[in-house]
Scaffold this motif. Sequence first.
Motif: not given
Length: 227
Positions: A115-118, A178-181, A200-203, A221-225
Amino acid sequence: MVDKQPHLNGGYYGPAIPPAEQPRYRHNHGRSCCCCLFGIFWKILVTLVVLVGLAILIFWLVVQPRSFKFYVTEAELTQFEYDTNNNTLHYNMVLNFTARNPNKKLSIYYDKVEALAFYEDTRFANYDVITHINSFRQYKKSTNRMTAVFSGHKVVLLNNEQISELNQDKSEGVYDIYVKLYFRIRFRLGDVKSGDYKPKVKCHLKVPFSSNATVTLFQTTKCDVDF
């Protein structure tokens, strides 16, 4: 008295024709063989494509594979301060996720999740959610929890506009984070395991500051897969 020679049917008694002017008869046997082989090859190729397409269609109809569903269910932010003297962001945030496998016939192996946090398009933290130590198999029609802990400090360069946005978020008590996994997963059907997939998952999150009692609680919150 001149002797008369008998007339031969089909004979040619005119002047000799030079070889260059003699009619040439081409044999198309080689070309016909090539065309025949090409036609057979083309029919075999079309048949194979059709069979593969039918196999994929039948597999899809029988198995009905679906992507996993991913949600951020809880977010706790207890520190998010930017020191303009040394351009250092101090942060402490915990996120809880749920991954849902909606498949009826496929289970999923989660081999790795990072997980990366922005904030304001600037990465300030990363965390290994799943490694080989805690990798697991998610069974059919089941849900599993994951947790990411972002804690520490990092030098990040924010311009005046970004610092202004940070101050506004601070006054409102809610931060746009913004979190990207990045995943490495495998599917299993019966005893057969697939190769690696790397979705990749984007939240996009609105995370309230935990010590601010005037803001509402964090909303799931639902994330985009994206495969």
